[in-house]
Scaffold this active site. Structure first.
Site, short mmCIF file in Angstrom:
data_model
loop_
_atom_site.label_atom_id
_atom_site.label_comp_id
_atom_site.label_asym_id
_atom_site.label_seq_id
_atom_site.Cartn_x
_atom_site.Cartn_y
_atom_site.Cartn_z
N GLU A 33 0.80 -1.23 0.00
CA GLU A 33 0.00 0.00 0.00
C GLU A 33 0.84 1.28 0.00
O GLU A 33 1.82 1.39 0.72
CB GLU A 33 -0.91 -0.01 1.23
CG GLU A 33 -1.92 1.11 1.27
CD GLU A 33 -3.11 0.75 2.12
OE1 GLU A 33 -4.01 0.04 1.61
OE2 GLU A 33 -3.15 1.13 3.30
N LYS B 154 0.58 4.79 1.31
CA LYS B 154 -0.22 5.40 2.38
C LYS B 154 0.63 6.43 3.12
O LYS B 154 1.66 6.08 3.70
CB LYS B 154 -0.62 4.26 3.33
CG LYS B 154 -1.51 4.62 4.49
CD LYS B 154 -1.72 3.34 5.33
CE LYS B 154 -2.79 3.45 6.35
NZ LYS B 154 -2.91 2.20 7.13
N LYS C 212 -8.03 2.34 -2.99
CA LYS C 212 -8.39 2.16 -1.59
C LYS C 212 -9.09 3.43 -1.12
O LYS C 212 -8.48 4.48 -0.97
CB LYS C 212 -7.12 1.89 -0.79
CG LYS C 212 -7.33 1.72 0.70
CD LYS C 212 -8.05 0.45 1.02
CE LYS C 212 -7.12 -0.62 1.52
NZ LYS C 212 -6.41 -0.23 2.72
N GLU D 191 -14.34 -6.06 2.29
CA GLU D 191 -13.68 -6.02 3.60
C GLU D 191 -14.65 -6.24 4.75
O GLU D 191 -15.68 -5.59 4.84
CB GLU D 191 -12.99 -4.66 3.76
CG GLU D 191 -12.31 -4.51 5.10
CD GLU D 191 -11.54 -3.20 5.19
OE1 GLU D 191 -10.63 -2.99 4.36
OE2 GLU D 191 -11.85 -2.39 6.08
N ASN E 61 -10.14 -7.15 7.98
CA ASN E 61 -9.38 -6.03 8.51
C ASN E 61 -9.21 -6.19 10.02
O ASN E 61 -10.19 -6.21 10.76
CB ASN E 61 -10.09 -4.71 8.19
CG ASN E 61 -9.18 -3.50 8.40
OD1 ASN E 61 -8.06 -3.64 8.90
ND2 ASN E 61 -9.65 -2.33 8.00
N GLU F 67 -5.64 -8.01 6.46
CA GLU F 67 -5.35 -6.59 6.32
C GLU F 67 -5.02 -5.92 7.65
O GLU F 67 -5.67 -6.20 8.66
CB GLU F 67 -6.58 -5.85 5.77
CG GLU F 67 -7.16 -6.39 4.49
CD GLU F 67 -8.40 -5.58 4.09
OE1 GLU F 67 -9.08 -6.00 3.16
OE2 GLU F 67 -8.71 -4.56 4.72
N SER F 68 -4.06 -5.04 7.62
CA SER F 68 -3.73 -4.11 8.70
C SER F 68 -2.88 -4.73 9.82
O SER F 68 -3.10 -5.86 10.23
CB SER F 68 -4.97 -3.49 9.35
OG SER F 68 -5.74 -2.81 8.40
O1 LIG Z 1 -0.95 0.32 7.46
P1 LIG Z 1 -1.41 -1.05 7.80
O2 LIG Z 1 -1.71 -1.25 9.25
O3 LIG Z 1 -0.49 -2.11 7.23
O4 LIG Z 1 -2.82 -1.26 7.05
C1 LIG Z 1 -2.95 -1.34 5.65
C2 LIG Z 1 -4.43 -1.45 5.26
O5 LIG Z 1 -4.93 -2.67 5.75
C3 LIG Z 1 -5.23 -0.28 5.81
O6 LIG Z 1 -4.74 0.88 5.24
C4 LIG Z 1 -6.72 -0.39 5.55
C5 LIG Z 1 -7.45 -1.52 5.53
N1 LIG Z 1 -8.75 -1.25 5.26
C6 LIG Z 1 -8.88 0.07 5.10
C7 LIG Z 1 -10.01 0.83 4.79
C8 LIG Z 1 -9.85 2.16 4.63
C9 LIG Z 1 -8.62 2.77 4.83
C10 LIG Z 1 -7.48 2.05 5.14
C11 LIG Z 1 -7.61 0.67 5.28
#
Ligand SMILES: O=P(O)(O)OC[C@@H](O)[C@@H](O)c1c[nH]c2ccccc12
Length: 266
Positions: free
Chosen positions: A54, A56, A116, A165, A186, A216-217
């Site tokens: 990503e 970001k 995204k 998601e 997520n 995710e995340s």
């Molecule tokens: O920075 P991280 O913790 O690796 O996360 C990435 C991604 O999963 C995260 O940006 C995200 C997952 N779902 C979303 C929905 C909206 C905005 C952002 C996100």
């Protein structure tokens, strides 16, 4: 009002401005000039972990993450490391992204690109395709069932793949009932912004094995990827860890191609 409601309210305001400047019919007319969307599923479903890397700059939970003066440099580094897809935040107010970032990345790499954003209307789906996206994010928590289905169908009609998601059992059931081939779990609850790394392991068994699961995340490194792969993930979506890494190519490569010890777990 949850954090998600608040973000979506801002997204709708920005959207109203763009739609006034370029009505849906005119936007649709532009699609004829856009190269067809790439199919991300072969790379995502292939054996061994895949990485959706990503772009970001900041987030509501973490604030400033990285400047990223040129998203193309970062995206090219991700592609060189074997990223299966590249996610580009286009939400401006909270994440510092833009559609210009999306278009620049799309033009520079040959891997599928995910828009995204907080997608709540048809306009955003058409807009994603017009700016070159191959995938769109649909956050189940932000959508009622009818809208979710309509947006999912529209994305498919335009040749795109939706990453659907979820964050809890009820959302997972809705994503499965939709027939979504690509489901993202997520770990961050968008209503509270809290991370819970155990959510993936709880929800994965609810998803039939013919769907591709993305964790995710909060993925901090290879150890997290190994754990998610063992729990049934085919891919991980990683932002913060990669944008802060001095060598994003090596970081993506290290997270790619990992298999569960003893074979796939689902
Ligand atoms: O920075 P991280 O913790 O690796 O996360 C990435 C991604 O999963 C995260 O940006 C995200 C997952 N779902 C979303 C929905 C909206 C905005 C952002 C996100």
């Amino acid at each position: 009002m949850t954090v998600l409601d608040d973000i979506v309210a801002g997204v709708r305001e920005d959207l109203a401005r763009r739609e006034a400047a370029l009505p849906l019919a005119e936007l649709r007319a532009r699609l004829a000039d856009v190269a067809p969307a790439l199919d991300p599923m072969p790379a995502l479903a292939a054996p061994g972990s895949s990485v959706i890397a990503e772009v970001k700059r900041r987030s509501p939970s973490k604030g400033h993450l990285a400047d990223i003066p040129d998203p193309v440099v970062l995206a090219s580094a991700y592609a060189a490391g074997g990223a299966a897809a590249i996610s580009v935040l286009t939400e401006e107010r909270r994440f510092g992204g833009s559609l210009a970032d999306l278009a620049a990345v799309r033009a520079a790499v040959d891997v599928p690109v995910l828009r995204k954003d907080f997608t709540v209307t048809d306009y955003q789906i058409v807009e994603a395709r017009a700016w070159g996206a191959d995938l769109v994010l649909l956050i189940v928590a932000a959508l009622d069932d009818d809208t979710l289905r309509r947006l999912h169908d529209l994305a498919r009609e335009l040749g795109m793949t939706a990453l659907v998601e979820v964050h809890d059992e009820a959302e997972t059931e809705r994503a499965v009932a939709l027939g979504a081939p690509l489901v993202g779990v997520n770990a961050r609850d968008l209503k509270t912004l809290a991370i819970d790394a155990d959510v993936f392991g709880r929800l994965a068994p609810l998803v039939p094995s013919d769907r591709v699961l993305v964790a995710e995340s909060g993925v901090g490194g290879v150890g997290d990827v190994e754990r998610y792969v063992a729990e049934g993930a085919r891919a991980v979506l990683v932002g913060e860890t990669l944008v802060k890494d001095g060598d994003p190519t090596a970081a993506v490569r290290a997270m790619s191609g990992l298999v569960a010890a003893g074979g796939a777990s689902r």
